[in-house]
Write an enzyme that holds these catalytic residues in place. Structure first.
Site, PDB file in Angstrom:
ATOM      1  N   GLU A  23       0.833  -1.213   0.000  1.00 12.98           N
ATOM      2  CA  GLU A  23       0.000   0.000   0.000  1.00 12.98           C
ATOM      3  C   GLU A  23       0.864   1.258   0.000  1.00 12.98           C
ATOM      4  O   GLU A  23       0.826   2.064   0.939  1.00 12.98           O
ATOM      5  CB  GLU A  23      -0.952  -0.015   1.200  1.00 12.98           C
ATOM      6  N   GLU A  82      -5.335  -8.341  -1.198  1.00 13.80           N
ATOM      7  CA  GLU A  82      -6.012  -8.156   0.091  1.00 13.80           C
ATOM      8  C   GLU A  82      -7.480  -7.864  -0.176  1.00 13.80           C
ATOM      9  O   GLU A  82      -7.799  -6.995  -0.983  1.00 13.80           O
ATOM     10  CB  GLU A  82      -5.439  -6.975   0.881  1.00 13.80           C
TER      11      GLU A  82
HETATM   12  C1  BGP Z   1      -4.451  -2.852   4.878  1.00 13.66           C
HETATM   13  C2  BGP Z   1      -3.108  -3.332   5.334  1.00 13.66           C
HETATM   14  C3  BGP Z   1      -3.116  -4.574   6.129  1.00 13.66           C
HETATM   15  C4  BGP Z   1      -4.372  -4.882   6.889  1.00 13.66           C
HETATM   16  C5  BGP Z   1      -5.640  -4.417   6.235  1.00 13.66           C
HETATM   17  C6  BGP Z   1      -6.869  -4.458   7.113  1.00 13.66           C
HETATM   18  O1  BGP Z   1      -4.455  -1.463   4.862  1.00 13.66           O
HETATM   19  O2  BGP Z   1      -2.235  -3.548   4.244  1.00 13.66           O
HETATM   20  O3  BGP Z   1      -1.927  -4.598   6.869  1.00 13.66           O
HETATM   21  O4  BGP Z   1      -4.292  -4.798   8.224  1.00 13.66           O
HETATM   22  O5  BGP Z   1      -5.544  -3.165   5.673  1.00 13.66           O
HETATM   23  O6  BGP Z   1      -6.904  -3.329   7.914  1.00 13.66           O
HETATM   24  P1  BGP Z   1      -7.157  -3.385   9.465  1.00 13.66           P
HETATM   25  O7  BGP Z   1      -6.178  -4.357   9.995  1.00 13.66           O
HETATM   26  O8  BGP Z   1      -6.918  -2.020   9.949  1.00 13.66           O
HETATM   27  O9  BGP Z   1      -8.548  -3.833   9.624  1.00 13.66           O
END
Ligand code: BGP
Length: 477
Positions: free
Chosen positions: A179, A374
């Protein structure tokens, strides 16, 4: 028509959110180790509060996380049971180079990842490795101030050379920065940036972005030189911006919000800064140092595929009244509540068609294969008395997104390499530091306060995903 024959089904995690063992076997201190749980978390992630070491007053979820460091064999066996073809994971930079740029790498760190990759191969799971997932060595922040300093490029390449050489033949798929656009929203978490008194934030952010982009391009070139079999991707926190209304001002606003995100992928995919980016920087009074050699590096280091995270679309308005209804979801992005969509308990709005829209936009823009690395649903899970965990909401979310993806591939004809859902095993939330916000098919017995046995168990969605993979996406029920 279905998913392609070699479609890479799997799951994605990040070192700091699952490994734990933060100070074990010679690992050095990293940004993510000092980002606490609780109300200060976002302030530290954004660089508003400076925290360069741990203190007694805070708890640090990355320290133990789910202790993947000591459970990786068991966890990989569970991934294999679901039929994973690929597993996306990240490298902790300071496990390999405790100070970020040491001349001699930490043998224990090298060995750990070799063991993990070997274990994956044993189960025929292809590793997909993110080199940097929100992870900057504290020693390099002390030395250089993080990515705002050009010398970070060489430190990063030192790490890359070690990884590409050590794991040649074991790893073929690499992502340079997770990201990468997060740098503009969570500068400390994203790029180890702390602002000095009076420093111009835009100038610092774009300087750091320029350095990461050059580093990314040089890493791509290096990876191809070391092993022509290597495939490199960029990684964007994606999610199309919709205009709240058809007022041309809203449309233009949404268009520009999208462009701010594509700033990074435009450079990584096309090998040069787009015209509008120079204009944008000029408007902000930002000057970046882009030498002839840098331009050449960007040109020579374009990525092989476009990977991205997608959780939700975003919606934006220019109307002050509408703007008051700010979306609670992924608070790092400026967005208002979209009245047509439902949301998770954390306010992340659910929009499966938005995934198709996003895929089409990215493919129209770059014409390179896509990889969804993701996508998932953070929710509270309840363990029944008999130990079972029923999570139909998670299945429903993923089923709808996979249907949209199937249309993207079959109806729209877009090449998609694979799908790694986020958090196949419960792990620490990046934004909130919670354990309670669970994404996994595998439940981990641990709560927000750090209590629990760390035992792993299968949720209903575990069996569902197994069926999905077994049928290569034909059976999504
Ligand atoms: C993205 C990241 C991850 C992950 C995901 C979910 O932004 O790359 O590392 O954690 O989001 O977000 P969160 O964990 O805040 O729910």
């Amino acid at each position: 028509m279905n998913f392609p024959k070699d479609f890479l089904w799997g799951g994605a995690t990040a070192a700091n959110q699952c490994e734990g063992a933060w100070d074990v076997d010679g690992k050095g201190l990293s940004t993510v180790d000092v980002i606490p749980f609780g109300p200060d978390r976002m302030k530290v992630s954004r660089g508003i509060i400076e925290m360069m070491e741990c203190d007694e007053d805070h708890a640090y979820p990355a320290h133990e996380a789910i202790d993947f460091y000591h459970h990786y064999r068991e966890d990989i066996a569970l991934f294999a049971e679901m039929g994973f073809k690929t597993y996306r994971m990240s490298i902790s930079w300071t496990r390999i180079l405790p100070n970020g740029d040491d001349d001699i790498p930490n043998a224990k760190g090298i060995e750990f990842y070799r063991n993990v990759f070997t274990e994956l191969k044993k189960h025929n799971i292809e590793p997909l490795v993110t080199i940097n997932h929100f992870d900057t060595p504290i020693a390099l922040i002390r030395k250089y101030g993080g990515w705002k300093d050009r010398r970070m490029i060489d430190a990063f390449l030192k790490l890359c050379r070690i990884l590409f050489t050590e794991y040649k033949g074991l790893v073929r798929y690499w992502l340079t920065f997770n990201e990468i656009n997060m740098l503009l929203h969570m500068p400390f978490m994203g790029a180890g940036i702390l602002y000095k008194e009076g420093e111009d934030k835009n100038q610092v952010n774009y300087t750091a972005a320029n350095h990461e982009l050059i580093a990314s391009a040089k890493a791509v070139k290096l990876a191809h030189e070391i092993d022509p079999e290597n495939k490199l991707g960029c990684m964007l926190a994606a999610g199309q911006y919709y205009p709240y209304s058809c007022d041309p001002d809203d449309v233009w606003e949404a268009f520009n919000m999208d462009r701010d995100n594509y700033f990074f992928t435009d450079v990584q995919a096309r090998g040069k800064y787009p015209v509008w980016a120079f204009r944008r920087m000029e408007e902000l009074g930002v000057k970046i140092d882009l030498t002839e050699e840098d331009r050449k590096a960007l040109e020579e280091g374009t990525v092989d595929f476009i990977s991205f995270s997608y959780y939700c679309s975003r919606c934006i308005s220019t109307d002050e009244e509408v703007l008051k209804n700010h979306s609670r979801g992924n608070a790092v992005f400026k967005a208002v509540v979209n009245p047509y969509l439902k949301a998770s308990d954390w306010g992340w709005q659910i929009d499966p068609l938005g995934l198709r829209v996003t895929c089409n936009t990215l493919y129209d823009r770059y014409e390179k294969p896509l990889f969804i690395v993701e996508n998932g649903f953070g929710a509270v899970d309840v363990v029944e008395e008999d130990g079972s965990i029923h999570d139909p909401y998670r299945i429903d979310y993923m089923k709808k997104h996979l249907e949209a993806l199937r249309d993207t591939i079959n109806v729209d004809g877009i090449p998609v390499l694979g799908y790694t859902m986020w958090g196949p095993i419960d792990l620490v939330s990046a934004s909130t530091g919670e354990m309670k916000k669970r994404y996994g098919f595998i439940y981990v017995d641990k709560d927000n306060e750090g209590r629990g046995t760390l035992n792993r168990s299968r949720k209903d969605s575990f069996y569902w995903y197994k069926r999905v993979i077994e049928s290569n996406g034909e059976n999504l029920d």
